[in-house]
Design a protein around this motif. Sequence first.
Motif, PDB file in Angstrom:
ATOM      1  N   ILE A  80      91.246  52.427  78.020  1.00 26.50           N
ATOM      2  CA  ILE A  80      90.575  51.910  76.823  1.00 26.50           C
ATOM      3  C   ILE A  80      91.461  52.239  75.623  1.00 26.50           C
ATOM      4  CG2 ILE A  80      88.541  52.037  75.326  1.00 26.50           C
ATOM      5  CD1 ILE A  80      86.900  52.880  77.747  1.00 26.50           C
ATOM      6  N   ASP A 100      92.245  47.727  79.653  1.00 27.94           N
ATOM      7  CA  ASP A 100      91.010  47.165  80.195  1.00 27.94           C
ATOM      8  C   ASP A 100      89.965  46.917  79.106  1.00 27.94           C
ATOM      9  OD1 ASP A 100      91.351  47.396  83.301  1.00 27.94           O
ATOM     10  OD2 ASP A 100      92.067  49.303  82.496  1.00 27.94           O
ATOM     11  N   ASP A 101      90.092  47.650  77.996  1.00 22.72           N
ATOM     12  CA  ASP A 101      89.124  47.497  76.912  1.00 22.72           C
ATOM     13  C   ASP A 101      89.806  47.881  75.608  1.00 22.72           C
ATOM     14  OD1 ASP A 101      86.764  46.901  75.670  1.00 22.72           O
ATOM     15  OD2 ASP A 101      85.543  48.335  76.803  1.00 22.72           O
ATOM     16  N   ILE A 103      88.771  49.182  71.521  1.00 24.51           N
ATOM     17  CA  ILE A 103      87.758  49.601  70.545  1.00 24.51           C
ATOM     18  C   ILE A 103      88.468  49.950  69.244  1.00 24.51           C
ATOM     19  CG2 ILE A 103      85.955  51.277  69.979  1.00 24.51           C
ATOM     20  CD1 ILE A 103      85.430  51.630  72.935  1.00 24.51           C
ATOM     21  N   GLU A 111      78.492  53.215  71.156  1.00 21.82           N
ATOM     22  CA  GLU A 111      79.209  52.121  71.791  1.00 21.82           C
ATOM     23  C   GLU A 111      80.317  52.662  72.692  1.00 21.82           C
ATOM     24  OE1 GLU A 111      82.014  48.232  70.720  1.00 21.82           O
ATOM     25  OE2 GLU A 111      81.331  49.566  69.116  1.00 21.82           O
ATOM     26  N   LEU A 112      81.064  53.663  72.181  1.00 17.50           N
ATOM     27  CA  LEU A 112      82.131  54.253  72.973  1.00 17.50           C
ATOM     28  C   LEU A 112      81.590  54.857  74.269  1.00 17.50           C
ATOM     29  CD1 LEU A 112      85.035  55.199  73.427  1.00 17.50           C
ATOM     30  CD2 LEU A 112      84.514  57.219  72.053  1.00 17.50           C
ATOM     31  N   ARG A 115      80.588  52.062  76.665  1.00 18.75           N
ATOM     32  CA  ARG A 115      81.757  51.417  77.276  1.00 18.75           C
ATOM     33  C   ARG A 115      82.384  52.321  78.331  1.00 18.75           C
ATOM     34  NH1 ARG A 115      84.933  47.851  73.642  1.00 18.75           N
ATOM     35  NH2 ARG A 115      83.442  46.874  72.229  1.00 18.75           N
ATOM     36  N   GLY A 118      80.284  52.377  81.514  1.00 24.55           N
ATOM     37  CA  GLY A 118      80.480  51.139  82.262  1.00 24.55           C
ATOM     38  C   GLY A 118      81.789  51.123  83.024  1.00 24.55           C
ATOM     39  N   ILE A 119      82.862  51.543  82.355  1.00 24.36           N
ATOM     40  CA  ILE A 119      84.176  51.456  82.988  1.00 24.36           C
ATOM     41  C   ILE A 119      84.359  52.511  84.069  1.00 24.36           C
ATOM     42  CG2 ILE A 119      85.658  52.949  81.554  1.00 24.36           C
ATOM     43  CD1 ILE A 119      87.521  50.429  81.346  1.00 24.36           C
TER      44      ILE A 119
END
Length: 334
Positions: A80, A100-101, A103, A111-112, A115, A118-119
Amino acid sequence: MTSTVLIVDDEFSGRQTLESVLEGDGYNIEMAENGMQALEKVKIIQPDVILLDVMMPGMTGFEVCQRIRSDPQVAEIPIIVLTALDDRESLLNALKAGADDFITKPFDRYELRARLIGITKLNRFHKLVQERSNLMEANSQLLKAYEATIEGWSHAMDLRDRETEGHSHRVAEMTVELAERFGLGEDELVQIRRGALLHDMGKLGIPDHILHKPGSLTDEEWETMKKHPQFAFDMLYRIEYLRPAMDIPYCHHEKWDGSGYPRGLKGEEIPVPARLFAIVDVWDALTSDRPYRSAWSEEKALAYIKEQSGRHFDPDIVELFLKHRAEKSGMNSS
C-alpha cells in the motif's frame, strides 16, 4: 494468525503515526527508515503487507516497489503506497510500479485500517490457496513416486520369475477391468491394481533352487512355496500406504471351498479383490506359454474355470468373468 506489517517511511513522525493507528489491532509492526533498509527487511521477515511512503531520499517508494516486484522471493507481498502527492499521475506511477493500493496523506485512520484489514485477509486467502496448491502438487508427485516404486518391484519380480514375464501387468489390467464390472469404486480400483502388481512379491522370500526348479517340488519344497503369501504380508504390511492393497498379495491363493492357503479362508471370508484376482491369475497362467507346456486355448481355459466354479472360484464372479470374456471376444472378432 498475526499479520506482520512493514512500515517504510524516512520520517520518524510518519512511522510513529502509523504505529499508533495500528496499535491494538494485533499486528506485528516492523520499521524501515529508507528504501535500502526496506529491501533488506522485506527479504528477512517477508511481511504480510508493506505500508510504503513515496517521497524518500535516495530511493523513492516507487523504486522500492519496482525492486520488490522484480524479486520472485517477495514479489507477491501486498504493497500500500502512502503519499502526499494527490494527483492522477502519482496514482498511475504507483500502479505501474506494482502497488496494490494507494492512500493519500493526510489519511483517515479508519480508512487505512479498513484497507489494511481487507488486503491482509486477501493475502492470507492467497497464501492458503497457494499452500493448498503446493500440497496437492506434492501429493501428486508422491503418488507418482509410489506408483513408480510399485512398477519397479513388479518388474523385478517378473524378471526373477522368468516363466511369467509380463504376467503382473497383464493380470493387473484384467483384474481392474473385472473389478469395474463388479461395481467397485475408483479408490478400490487403485488398491486392486497395486495389489495385483505386487501379488507375487512374497516370492522374494523363496530360495532360487525352489522357485526355478524345473521338475516337481517335493512336499517340503511345496510347503516352503506356499509361504509366499505370508512373506508378502510380512514385507508389505509395514508400508502404510500399501496396507489397503494387501488383500491380493495375502489372499490370492485362498479357494472358495476353503482348501487354499495360507489361512484356509472359505467363501465370503475371502476378500472380494482376491476372489476377482484368483480367476484372472489362473486365466493368464493357462493361456500363456510356459517352458513346461504350451498355452491352452481359450475354450479349454474357460471350460476349466467353469469346472472350478464353487470349488476354487466364487460362482458369481465366474459368471461375471465369463460374460466379460464373451464381450471381449465379440469385440476382438468384430
